[in-house]
Design an enzyme around this catalytic site. Structure first.
Site, mmCIF file in Angstrom:
data_model
loop_
_atom_site.group_PDB
_atom_site.id
_atom_site.type_symbol
_atom_site.label_atom_id
_atom_site.label_comp_id
_atom_site.label_asym_id
_atom_site.label_seq_id
_atom_site.Cartn_x
_atom_site.Cartn_y
_atom_site.Cartn_z
ATOM 1 N N GLY A 16 13.741 -45.359 44.398
ATOM 2 C CA GLY A 16 13.771 -44.754 43.067
ATOM 3 C C GLY A 16 13.974 -43.259 43.040
ATOM 4 N N GLU A 17 13.409 -42.526 43.997
ATOM 5 C CA GLU A 17 13.378 -41.066 43.858
ATOM 6 C C GLU A 17 14.321 -40.311 44.770
ATOM 7 O OE1 GLU A 17 9.104 -39.870 42.475
ATOM 8 O OE2 GLU A 17 8.947 -41.601 43.787
ATOM 9 N N GLY A 18 14.681 -40.892 45.900
ATOM 10 C CA GLY A 18 15.591 -40.204 46.812
ATOM 11 C C GLY A 18 16.875 -39.734 46.157
ATOM 12 N N SER A 63 7.720 -43.440 45.010
ATOM 13 C CA SER A 63 8.557 -44.425 45.710
ATOM 14 C C SER A 63 7.752 -45.204 46.745
ATOM 15 C CB SER A 63 9.766 -43.742 46.372
ATOM 16 O OG SER A 63 10.710 -43.384 45.400
ATOM 17 N N GLY A 80 11.273 -38.056 41.714
ATOM 18 C CA GLY A 80 11.636 -37.058 42.713
ATOM 19 C C GLY A 80 10.481 -36.162 43.100
#
Length: 910
Positions: free
Chosen positions: A868-870, A698, A535
């Protein structure tokens, strides 16, 4: 004293001589090399070491051999299959994508086998109860796929399903967007996927085992080091200190914004020489014949320290009387200003709806179940080879070579199979130490942290103190955002400027706010050094802005969903950096979610009581895919006699780089008739694989995915005949044509953000997410439980469905931990997985609803964005907003532990 014992291990009678005080886990791993049994915490907290002892699941790391009865029957994951025939649990684990990083997989499988032996027809809740009772932890999956797998395996074992139904099989020759199983899955479910600590046991005779001498204070001058007593310990080979480092003894922190960053980036020592900057800093390293000897000798090293004031938060380090942590560099070492549109000050004076909110985003620990580990040696060509959990092998190479004193061409880094990192390995943690010790001793070396070192020493998410002011017109259109934010980045600057720039890029992201004046500062402190965490900058940003938006909605008497709906990106809007979003999907996503929002509001109201109040919250999350600006990546494709080999350095820390690389290549190569099984992967070894960049931000799915796609396309071009068919390997060689090609992709449309205003086009792709949790708040204790979580995600074309779902489920679990339980603040308290608040299965709801939107991205490979981070950008403010909806208590700091919530509830009553 030894005990002679006879055991039946995986059906074979074994005669063993064992130390009565040794753990069952250590005997299985070290004497029998049954390394499918993993040691994560060594405290019985995580369940990675679970085996079956006389029919019962036990955490073998806490079972002493003196307690194991004679002729016990012991089952490990290596005995779960029947020859080549996998157990239904193993097949289900593969089919549901449960083996992400795979480190917890053997323990879960053995625990599940014991469950089904006792209860062949469990309910989902009984499965969850079992894993909770037997302390099986997972940091990757969000738990739901694990329960799905147990339920399916149980059905197979009852004869209600066929095992063949559990694994996706391609129809024709298409795997894009399917549930195709990752190539590493079988090794992970059979216990043959060797992680760093397994490789430690396999290192040859003569390998020196390392133990760190670490600081036990947070800030001090080093006056002297006395290791004479340590050298007297039999088996100790050498004690390595800063004077043994051949280079400049500093890690290159890579200043990204020179002219704005007041430091030079060379502030983190490999081994502390003049100062200690944080608790756990490495001061010396003992190299010995065994790890036990090295650790015991490390306790005898005496360090003479002059303790200095320790500044454990940004406000403390910014105080007028605070000394400079790095003499010559101010503690506030970097500032970024987001300047977009008109001056906000006059607007705030005239707008009818203005709110100002202060909030705090915490120092979240990564908590991978596999502690940090690695090896180093000199190879047959005289090259220094370093194996580690690195998720940026070429990046780390650039950061450490000068510091350890080796020419770049004489050093390679290799990524070991990795049991999760979630971002902390974006920074080098032990790579330089391994290199220094190998060079200083002339011997192969191996270093394995225990879980205490993993938690107390490696980097954490940088906390942030946020002050956000929003101004909206009478219709709720937000026209102005102001911010003043301070990032606590610990004592080392690496990536601190990049992280702080993320606050300029993501504060206000997702909303078409035309006017922004947002200042963010990065501050040295003496708490844990700040490293990347999934994130990266977005959780801090959305903690500030999405909390303030909820406060604004309350002030205006407007539904918080509706206020967001009126402000999310529409054509004509731009990001906080002035970039036009590549797609506009948030309006459609909110239109679709609105009926569920209305139903949830009714449901939580109907189910609330005076004792337990329920509520629903909402937030928007956005994350960019890439390293700022013209991010690039490379891959190779080679035709061989056996098929095609793809080479890249897409580091895998559980997210599925192997299956995604395979799918990216196959989607192109299938034009020439190649099947997935015809494609071999060579990944993450600098001696053989190109610079694909780090697996963070990401970026990999977009940037390395595109490079892999282009490599495959270039190979087909090289093989194509005039008639449109393709040459075989033999034909290509006979024609004297190249068999190996390169693919390179650059985000050429992107630009760096301006250092003064943060305006620019930093990312080619974004992810868009809606978070809608439903919570229950115990009004007597303040404990908050997330009972349901609905998430809508637009990540472009889905490359692999199992990977994408697994990433979202895992992010939800980590988001719940971030919001409610996880912290690394107290150096005496936050020292174990449990005390740091890692979510157990009962902390994560089984009711997880995912909605996917596949809006093709113009710059994404086959239309894909990242994933992955959203989903971890903003679940936490949504949970806090749900607490407010339930109780009227506004929480503006995380984690919202029961004491924090109870204090807010008590304040309401006053």
């Amino acid at each position: 004293m030894l005990l002679k014992r006879h055991f039946f291990i995986n059906g074979v009678k074994r005669n063993l001589m064992v130390d009565p005080e040794s753990s069952l886990a250590s005997v299985l791993r070290e004497q029998l090399m049954l390394t499918g049994c993993k040691i994560g915490c060594n405290q019985g907290h995580c369940g990675t070491c679970t085996v079956i002892l006389n029919g019962k699941p036990v955490r073998s790391c806490i079972v002493k051999m003196k307690k194991v009865p004679e002729e016990s029957v012991i089952e490990t994951v290596e005995g779960l299959a029947n020859g080549d025939e996998l157990h239904p649990l193993q097949v289900a684990w593969m089919g549901h994508g449960c083996a992400q990083c795979g480190y917890c997989t053997p323990g879960f499988l053995m625990s599940s086998k014991a469950l089904l032996a006792e209860n062949p027809s469990p309910t989902r809740e009984e499965v969850r109860d079992w894993f909770q009772k037997h302390k099986n932890l997972c940091r990757c999956t969000g738990y739901k796929p694990l329960v799905d797998a147990v339920m399916d395996a149980a059905a197979v074992m009852r004869g209600e399903k066929s095992v063949d139904d559990l694994i996706f099989k391609p129809v024709g020759n298409d795997i894009l967007g399917t549930e195709y199983v990752r190539p590493s899955a079988k090794a992970k479910v059979t216990g043959t996927w060797d992680y760093g600590a397994d490789m430690d046991l396999q290192m040859p005779e003569g390998t020196l085992k390392l133990a760190l001498v670490q600081a036990e204070v947070s800030h001090a001058l080093i006056k002297g080091i006395d290791y004479s007593e340590a050298l007297k310990v039999p088996g100790v080979h050498k004690v390595i200190t800063a004077k043994d480092v051949k280079g400049n003894n500093r890690i290159n922190g890579l200043v990204f914004f020179p002219g704005y960053n007041k430091g030079d980036g060379w502030d983190r020592p490999v081994l502390c020489d003049e100062k200690v900057f944080q608790y756990g800093d490495a001061i010396a390293v003992v190299a010995a014949d065994t790890e036990a000897i090295a650790r015991e000798a490390a306790k005898l090293v005496k360090v003479d320290l002059e303790v200095l004031p320790a500044y454990m938060s940004a406000p403390e380090a910014m105080a007028e009387d605070a000394i400079e942590i790095h003499p010559g560099t101010p503690n506030v070492f970097y500032e970024t200003k987001c300047i977009k549109g008109e001056d906000t000050a006059p607007l705030m004076e005239t707008l009818p709806n203005v709110v100002e909110v202060e909030s705090y985003s915490s120092r979240q620990p990564h908590l991978p179940l596999e502690p940090d580990c690695g090896q180093a040696y000199i190879d047959e060509n005289g090259k220094l080879i370093i194996h580690s959990k690195s998720i940026g092998i070429h990046l780390h190479h650039m950061m450490i070579c000068e510091g350890i004193g080796v020419a770049p061409e004489d050093c390679y880094i290799v990524q070991n199979p990795t049991g999760g990192t979630f971002g902390y390995k974006f920074s080098p943690t032990m790579e330089s130490i391994l290199g220094v010790c190998c060079l200083a001793t002339g011997r192969p070396v191996s270093l394995v942290y225990d879980q205490y070192q993993q938690i107390t020493y490696t980097g954490k998410r940088s906390p942030a103190f946020l002050k956000v002011k929003l101004g909206a017109d009478e219709n709720g259109k937000i026209l102005a955002l102001e911010g003043e934010n301070y990032v606590d980045h610990g004592p080392y600057s690496e990536f601190g400027d990049l992280l702080t720039m993320r606050l300029s890029q993501f504060m206000g992201a997702g909303y078409g706010i035309p006017n922004i004046r947002n200042n963010s500062y990065c501050v040295f402190t003496n708490h844990a050094w700040g490293s990347a965490f999934r994130g990266y900058g977005a959780p801090q940003s959305f903690m500030g802005v999405d909390t303030a938006i909820d406060v604004l909605a309350d002030k205006m008497g407007m539904d918080p969903f509706e206020l967001r709906y009126r402000n999310v990106y529409r054509p004509g809007d731009t990001t906080p950096t002035g970039q036009t979003p590549e797609v506009f999907s948030l309006v459609k996503m909110m239109d679709d979610l609105r009926p569920e929002w209305e139903e949830a509001k009714k449901r939580v109201k109907a189910n609330s009581t005076d004792k337990v109040k329920r509520g629903v919250g909402i937030s928007v999350g956005v994350y960019g895919c890439g390293l700022d600006g013209a991010d690039s990546s490379e891959a190779y494709a080679e035709i061989t006699k056996d098929g095609v080999t793809i080479y890249n350095s897409w580091e895998d820390h559980g997210q599925g780089a192997d299956v995604t690389t395979l799918t990216m290549a196959h989607e192109t190569l299938k034009k020439a008739g190649y099947k997935p099984e015809d494609i071999k992967l060579v990944l993450c070894d600098m001696e053989f694989t190109p610079n694909s960049g780090p697996a963070g931000g990401s970026r990999s799915n977009v940037v390395t995915g595109n490079a892999t796609r282009i490599a495959a396309e270039n190979l087909l071009k090289a093989l194509e005949k005039e008639d449109g068919t393709y040459r075989t390997y033999d034909e290509q060689v006979a024609a004297g044509l190249p068999t190996k090609v390169t693919g390179k992709w650059v985000a050429s449309e992107c630009t760096d953000c301006d250092g003064a205003t943060a305006q620019g086009k930093p990312f080619s792709n974004y992810m868009y997410v809606l978070n809608m949790p439903e919570v229950a708040v115990d009004m007597e204790t303040g404990k908050v439980t997330v009972e349901k979580f609905t998430m809508s995600v637009d990540c472009g074309t889905i490359i692999n469905k199992l990977v994408v779902e697994g990433q979202v489920y895992g992010a939800l679990a980590q988001g719940i931990g971030l919001a409610l339980t996880e912290d690394f603040e107290d150096l005496e308290k936050h020292t174990s997985l449990v005390k740091c608040g890692i979510p157990q299965i009962k902390d994560v709801p089984d009711d997880l609803v995912l909605h996917f939107y596949e809006t093709p991205r113009p710059e994404g490979p086959y239309g894909a964005s990242g994933i992955g981070e959203g989903p971890l950008a903003a679940p936490h403010p949504a949970i806090l907003n749900a607490i407010f909806n339930a109780t009227g208590a506004r929480i503006t700091r995380i984690p919202a532990t029961p004491d924090v919530v109870k204090a807010a509830l008590d304040k309401l009553e006053k």
